[in-house]
Design a protein around this motif. Sequence first.
Motif, PDB file in Angstrom:
ATOM      1  N   THR A  67      29.501  41.118  38.852  1.00  0.00           N
ATOM      2  CA  THR A  67      30.507  40.439  37.770  1.00  0.00           C
ATOM      3  C   THR A  67      31.957  40.587  38.111  1.00  0.00           C
ATOM      4  O   THR A  67      32.887  39.660  37.833  1.00  0.00           O
ATOM      5  CB  THR A  67      30.213  41.203  36.532  1.00  0.00           C
ATOM      6  N   ILE A  68      32.508  41.677  38.773  1.00  0.00           N
ATOM      7  CA  ILE A  68      33.925  41.908  38.964  1.00  0.00           C
ATOM      8  C   ILE A  68      34.287  40.851  40.070  1.00  0.00           C
ATOM      9  O   ILE A  68      35.218  40.344  40.271  1.00  0.00           O
ATOM     10  CB  ILE A  68      34.273  43.360  39.457  1.00  0.00           C
ATOM     11  N   VAL A  69      33.266  40.612  41.097  1.00  0.00           N
ATOM     12  CA  VAL A  69      33.662  39.749  42.249  1.00  0.00           C
ATOM     13  C   VAL A  69      33.858  38.484  41.516  1.00  0.00           C
ATOM     14  O   VAL A  69      34.693  37.470  41.915  1.00  0.00           O
ATOM     15  CB  VAL A  69      32.672  39.772  43.390  1.00  0.00           C
ATOM     16  N   ALA A  70      32.765  37.861  40.742  1.00  0.00           N
ATOM     17  CA  ALA A  70      32.925  36.615  40.167  1.00  0.00           C
ATOM     18  C   ALA A  70      34.180  36.295  39.241  1.00  0.00           C
ATOM     19  O   ALA A  70      35.007  35.391  39.335  1.00  0.00           O
ATOM     20  CB  ALA A  70      31.607  36.206  39.310  1.00  0.00           C
ATOM     21  N   GLY A  71      34.472  37.499  38.551  1.00  0.00           N
ATOM     22  CA  GLY A  71      35.562  37.433  37.788  1.00  0.00           C
ATOM     23  C   GLY A  71      36.764  37.381  38.728  1.00  0.00           C
ATOM     24  O   GLY A  71      38.167  36.559  38.230  1.00  0.00           O
ATOM     25  N   LEU A  72      37.111  37.874  39.792  1.00  0.00           N
ATOM     26  CA  LEU A  72      38.333  38.007  40.421  1.00  0.00           C
ATOM     27  C   LEU A  72      38.337  36.496  41.258  1.00  0.00           C
ATOM     28  O   LEU A  72      39.448  35.948  41.496  1.00  0.00           O
ATOM     29  CB  LEU A  72      38.048  38.840  41.677  1.00  0.00           C
ATOM     30  N   LEU A  73      37.415  36.007  41.512  1.00  0.00           N
ATOM     31  CA  LEU A  73      37.485  34.775  42.474  1.00  0.00           C
ATOM     32  C   LEU A  73      37.581  33.505  41.368  1.00  0.00           C
ATOM     33  O   LEU A  73      38.309  32.461  41.684  1.00  0.00           O
ATOM     34  CB  LEU A  73      36.124  34.449  43.062  1.00  0.00           C
ATOM     35  N   LEU A  74      37.515  33.621  40.017  1.00  0.00           N
ATOM     36  CA  LEU A  74      37.904  32.605  39.251  1.00  0.00           C
ATOM     37  C   LEU A  74      39.369  32.807  38.812  1.00  0.00           C
ATOM     38  O   LEU A  74      39.925  31.947  38.230  1.00  0.00           O
ATOM     39  CB  LEU A  74      37.020  32.847  38.068  1.00  0.00           C
ATOM     40  N   MET A  75      40.021  33.870  39.308  1.00  0.00           N
ATOM     41  CA  MET A  75      41.331  34.086  38.775  1.00  0.00           C
ATOM     42  C   MET A  75      42.304  32.962  39.237  1.00  0.00           C
ATOM     43  O   MET A  75      43.057  32.545  38.670  1.00  0.00           O
ATOM     44  CB  MET A  75      41.624  35.516  38.889  1.00  0.00           C
TER      45      MET A  75
END
Length: 925
Positions: A114-122
């Motif tokens: 979840t943190i990886v996905a959130g970071l990539l969407l930033m």
Amino acid sequence: MRRRNVAVFLVASALGLVFGLVCFPPTHGIGLGKGFARDFSNVGLAIAALGAGAAMGVRASRAKGRQRLSWALLAASAASWGGGQTIWAIYESILGKQPFPSAADIGYLGEIPTIVAGLLLMPNLPSRAAGRLRVLTDGGLIAASLAMISWTFLLGEQLHTPADSRLAQVISIAYPIGDIVSASVALFVLSHAMRTRDVSPWVVLLITGGVVGFATSDSWFAVSNLHGTYYSGSPVDIGWFSAFLLLAVAGLHRSTGEASHSPAATRTATAFALVVPYAAVIAAITLTAAEVWIHHRLTMSQSVCALIIMILGAIRHVLATQVNQRLRRHLEARVQERTRELATSAARFTALVTHSSDVIFVLDPSGRVTYASPSVHEIFGLDTASLDDAPFARLLKLGEAALVLEEIAAAAGAPYSTRTLSFALRGGDGRWRQTETVVTSLVDDPAVQGLVLNCRDITERSELEAQLVHQAFHDVLTRLPNRALFRDRVAHALVAAPRHGASVAVLFLDLDGFKAVNDSLGHDAGDQLLLSAAQRFEHVVRPGDTVARLGGDEFAVLLEDVAGADEAGEVGQRLIEALAEPFVISGRPILVGGSVGVALAHALDGSSPGASMPTTEELLRNADLAMYRAKANGRGGIAHFEPGMHASLVARVQEEADLRAALEEGQLRLEYQPTYRLADGALTGVEALLRWDHPVRGLVPPNDFIPLAEQTGLIVPIGSWVLREACRQAVEWAADGRGAAGLTLAVNVSARQLQNDGFADIVAQCLRQTGLAPDRLVLELTESVLLEHDEVTVATLRAIRASGVRIAVDDFGTGYSSLSYLSRFPVDLLKVDRSFVDRLGDGESESSALARSIVQLGHSLALTTVAEGIEQPDQLRALQAMGCEYGQGFYFAKPVRPEEIAKMIAAPKAPPQGSAPASERALAL
């Protein structure tokens, strides 16, 4: 906004300090113990993770688009880890167990994807393929570098350490791999997001610091766990706690956007983003090299990681080279385009300067010409070569040069200031050209180093403005000052008079007989007369006096310094004497006179307390009143203003207002004077006579208000009312069917009414609306109308006569000069004036002869004769003997109201045999 961010940071720092003091090893020896530190750490980590999730969740609710999803995933990752920590705290602190694997691992591991996905969407990825490839290369370099470090210190040893089960082995390896991925993505986001400025740099740094700090703490935990040195409440927990504090601060941070968009911040962010991948590579190579140096071995995995790093580095170098080349080509194209633009702009500027209607001078601070545009030759006729290094003052008028140079010097002392000047410039032909010049100070501009003068030739405009001003304040015909300029000069004279102890006099002059010249010889002759009179007036006044034409045939003279009324009267007498000599107009001698009114404004000496100089309006009004008094006293006279004149004017204005109100409020009424046939005493007609019942003054005699109505023009609406009301009354009498069908109606008409082009239409409309037959209406006019005999009056009378209405001349015999004009007018009746009738029967043969001549004249011209003012039987018998046909007077009846006339019509009586009292005769006016 900044205060809030500082407050959040201070609170987070305080919480971190408290947590660190509890979990730092030296605190165990002061009575807290490992058990307390363990429980405090377990609970604190759960609260920190869940609090960070809540903070980022609030941030997500306020964000939009993909940023909302990004923050929501980051909040979910922290909440997932916080959930796992809560489960672990129950296991360890409450149940006293440390199971592995356990349900807590689900929450811990759920944090990674979840943190990886959130970071990539930033951040937003670049739109170009090369840009995306470069970004991915940077991410690969970071990931390979972190993998190399992790393999060297943790992952390699982790794979070779036996586990209780395969699941435990997989979970143990999943943690460091997840840390590598999350840290790599965080550093990747840091390198790209700061460059694209999709998110505030401070937020990116906080998130990256939190994720990297979390991954570092995770790796520290894994190493400590391999060596059996980890316990809950150890310093490792401080790293996790601090990481979640950073994430919480990132969620609560509010950015104004100013720092992220400033050029300095942009350059810093770009440089930092370029350094991050290389920093990761250098760290990986340095740490791995140190490990190899110590243990003298290089594993296959380390070699593979190094090879991947070299390949990615080479790819990144190629991509960077391509980007640099493309950037260089772009810059070269931009330089060429800009060069072309500058060349075009320079050519355009040269063309504009060369062909401009303005002239551009550049002066150095000392006032010498350093540049003159080529248009100076076309506009001013000057040679540019002759102006080179020449003093600009030589082109200026002597009286203006000092002021212009002073303004130029002031502009030189105020860099980049602009001011507008107006001055004359000597042209090549020696003529002075008026200019409007804008001075711009570019002394501090390296490209100019001087004062720029943009000069525009406004000579024609200035001449036109001067001409328009002259026309606005001067009479077009005589070139004398007009009313506006005269009033202005009077106002200035009244202001200056008290300072100089002088008196001011104003003389109004009106030409006598000017209208006759206009009517007989035409307006061109009238204009020549006015021009000649103006020239004579200018020659007889004193030097410095102002002669003005106020309009029509009215002139005025301003005497600004007179000793008193005698001196002003002398000037007025000279004006009248100037008209004594006949004017020769179109070869014919014309003689006109003048009436002068004098008004004086005395200088105040303090001897009359409370006195004051009159205003401009008052002085002009006084002169006007005095002139009308002079005209009333007889032509060719002079009258000085007296205060009583103003009182008469006020009374006249009030009476005019009362008369106007009388017409509007129904105070006017009509009485009717019967007319009889002298042969048998039969009633044949009536004459309408106007009466005014004033609400305060009572019955106002006609001689008191008819002249005022004539002067003010009110006679026109009043006369129309009289005509309409009298016709209506005549029709009403005839409607009774008592013998009034043939009764004639006489109505007096003013000369002012006849001069109206539409009077014939008014008469026709009145007859049409009331239904009165035209042959029953008689319009009476005085001999003064025949004396003027203008074309409008003649045309109006002929139109009325053609409609069937009869015309009568009232008071005939008082204007003997009109006898020769009688045949020219369409007249039907002659009314013998009462002044001739009064003397009949008194034995005065002269009056009898005149009356007889008038009656005979009427017979010879086939005109009906009517005698006025019959009051005695002898008068009646004399008129009958002369052959006069009709008569009216108190011998028959005095003027009566309409209802009395109706009774006379219904029951006619024989004419009375006595004479009327003198008191009743007075009412017949």
